[in-house]
Write a protein that holds these residues in place. Sequence first.
Motif, short mmCIF file in Angstrom:
data_model
loop_
_atom_site.label_atom_id
_atom_site.label_comp_id
_atom_site.label_asym_id
_atom_site.label_seq_id
_atom_site.Cartn_x
_atom_site.Cartn_y
_atom_site.Cartn_z
N GLN A 83 0.85 -1.19 0.00
CA GLN A 83 0.00 0.00 0.00
C GLN A 83 0.88 1.24 0.00
O GLN A 83 1.79 1.38 0.82
CB GLN A 83 -0.92 0.02 1.22
CG GLN A 83 -1.84 1.24 1.27
CD GLN A 83 -2.87 1.18 2.38
OE1 GLN A 83 -3.26 0.10 2.80
NE2 GLN A 83 -3.30 2.33 2.87
N ILE A 84 0.61 2.17 -0.92
CA ILE A 84 1.50 3.34 -1.07
C ILE A 84 0.79 4.66 -0.77
O ILE A 84 1.36 5.73 -0.99
CB ILE A 84 2.12 3.37 -2.49
CG1 ILE A 84 1.02 3.42 -3.56
CG2 ILE A 84 3.04 2.19 -2.71
CD1 ILE A 84 1.58 3.61 -4.97
N ASN A 85 -0.44 4.61 -0.30
CA ASN A 85 -1.12 5.85 0.12
C ASN A 85 -1.47 5.77 1.59
O ASN A 85 -1.62 4.68 2.16
CB ASN A 85 -2.37 6.09 -0.71
CG ASN A 85 -3.46 5.06 -0.45
OD1 ASN A 85 -3.17 3.86 -0.32
ND2 ASN A 85 -4.71 5.48 -0.41
N LYS A 86 -1.61 6.94 2.24
CA LYS A 86 -1.93 6.96 3.67
C LYS A 86 -3.37 6.51 3.92
O LYS A 86 -3.67 5.95 4.95
CB LYS A 86 -1.72 8.37 4.23
CG LYS A 86 -0.27 8.75 4.42
CD LYS A 86 -0.12 10.12 5.05
CE LYS A 86 -0.52 10.12 6.51
NZ LYS A 86 0.44 9.37 7.35
N GLN A 87 -4.26 6.82 2.99
CA GLN A 87 -5.67 6.41 3.00
C GLN A 87 -6.52 7.25 3.95
O GLN A 87 -7.61 7.68 3.59
CB GLN A 87 -5.82 4.93 3.34
CG GLN A 87 -7.26 4.42 3.22
CD GLN A 87 -7.38 2.94 3.52
OE1 GLN A 87 -6.40 2.21 3.49
NE2 GLN A 87 -8.58 2.49 3.81
N ILE A 88 -6.06 7.51 5.15
CA ILE A 88 -6.87 8.25 6.13
C ILE A 88 -6.61 9.74 5.99
O ILE A 88 -5.48 10.20 6.05
CB ILE A 88 -6.55 7.79 7.56
CG1 ILE A 88 -6.92 6.31 7.72
CG2 ILE A 88 -7.29 8.65 8.58
CD1 ILE A 88 -6.52 5.73 9.05
N ALA A 89 -7.68 10.50 5.77
CA ALA A 89 -7.60 11.97 5.68
C ALA A 89 -8.02 12.56 7.01
O ALA A 89 -9.21 12.55 7.34
CB ALA A 89 -8.49 12.47 4.55
#
Length: 642
Positions: free
Chosen positions: A208-214
């Motif tokens: 997984q390469i994105n943080k996902q949580i904003a």
Amino acid sequence: MLEQGTISIHTENIFPIIKKWLYSDHEIFLRELVSNAVDAIQKLRMVARSGEYSGDVDHPEVTITIDKENKKLAIADNGIGMTAEEVKKYITQVAFSSAEEFVQKYKGEGENAIIGHFGLGFYSAFMVSERVEIDTLSYREGAVPVHWTCDGSTEFTLSDGQRTSVGTTVTLTLQEGELEYLEPGRIRELVRKYCDFLPVPIKLGGEQINKQIAPWKSAPNSLSKEDYLEFYRYLYPFQEDPLLWVHLNTDYPFVVNGILYFPKLRPDIDVTKGQIKLYCNQVFVSDNCEEVIPRFLLPLRGVIDSSDIPLNVSRSFLQNDRTVRKIADYIAKKVGDRLKELYREDPAAYVRSWQDLGTFVKFGSINDEKFKKQVEDILIYRTTAELTSKESEDVWASEGGIQVDGKTYTTLKEYLERNQERQGKRVYYCTDEVNQATYVQLLKSQGIEVLFMDSFIDTHFVPWLEQNYSDVKFLRVDAELDETLIDKNKESELVDPTTKKTRSEQIKSLFESVLKKPKLTIRTEALKADAPPAMILLPETSRRMQEMMAMMQQQPNAQLPEEHTLVVNTAHPLVQNLLSLNQGTIIQTSGTSETGALVEKLCQYIYDLALLSQRGFDANGMQQFTERASQVLTQLTTMATR
């Protein structure tokens, strides 16, 4: 083969494409394709909630695959998929967005937003590709997989596909000049830039390469101080921690989420350039929010996320859009509320941050009437007053004011109330604590309170104060002598029988004859306290004009106005001794005597000292001052050792 056909482009719907999808950066294609993939996943969740789909929706993901050998880049999702008819409708009929139609159908089925604005971004793929293929399988019962391919012309091919799971894969065969997008590092960079906070895992090579949580989508009470600081450090690495932050969270009458941070203002920060990142439904859009937030808040940092801000349209449209203006007003109000909250709940923190916060608050007051009314009671100024606290641990002083770390701050209202009897409606202020130290100390010695207005914005802020407080007279400490500094009780001076002049008149004539400056006004006064032998006074009008010209010409310092006043202190021993020396030279023979030469040097030296205490010299002026000082001291010591 199921069908061959021609992509449909209609004149009545081509203009939305021109407005929204003329990209200047080729890299945008990845944002568009990943956004569409996330849309597809959100749509499947909405369908599942409506009871139309019973398959797995608990493991959503977008997968990016690189095939360097064949120059292929694939973006796959396990979202809603498409039937052949939907491919024809949503892909081949350009400028028809499926997002709006879908949202209308499933409105109210959940809070996960369809990105919408990016529905047609699929065609950005052709900026970097020589061929684009779609493999998709719809969630609908009995659906068959579909394969669509196009080489960038209006010709396409639609046939049976091989996909076995619900979802869509878009495969790009990249052009020779676009092979950088086959590098994993480049893909990671773009995902972090554009898609880091999308609510679905984005994977490359199984990772997984994105943080996902904003964080800005979270409820403010669910985030700790460290959560806010960690997010700031992630957005702006290697920067000092922010002073404070404002969490935006509203869904009526428009949707706006975000976190705005007040940074410490370093000298190299360009306050005219936006630092806030603009998102639409967690998709990064721009590093610049200049048309979305009030101008005075441009130095703030952080994130604004809104699906109600029109994207990829002209700046003039944004500036005139009613919703954008309302959003800007909302942001300004939230910032004002947060500042007032800090002022009430933690005045010491507010004061310690004022050097940076003051710039925002003053600039906002000048430029925004609504914001001015919000914050006018929390505009504070550092003051020379030494106030008495009610309790040692209490930062609020009994006379009105705030004491923190040995310094006192006050509001203008408190200043006027505290000094009404002594000063009336007169406000004394200092713009340069070092160069105006003599003036400040003189006023303090007579019990006059001085405010410090020494930030770069105060050049504009003081005239603004004068307009808003028309009954108050604002005086810079070097603009005029307060009457309390002048000794009115000195006996009337006797007229010298030889010169027919009073002592003051003799001193004035002496300085005029030596300095020979037609635009310099010489004034003599007997000053109280520890006043220096002479002081420079600058007329407000000419001084401000000089400062304005310096600012327009981007000069670091304004030149001393030619028209200024030299106040010679007749009560100072140096001036009295100078007059005695001069009177001694009159009796001597004609020609310039040694004493007469010394008198002239001392007059110039006294003027130099007054200039030095006003603002200092440039390199040439300092050299001349040093030479004169050396000559005076040499002559004095020579005379003393005879």
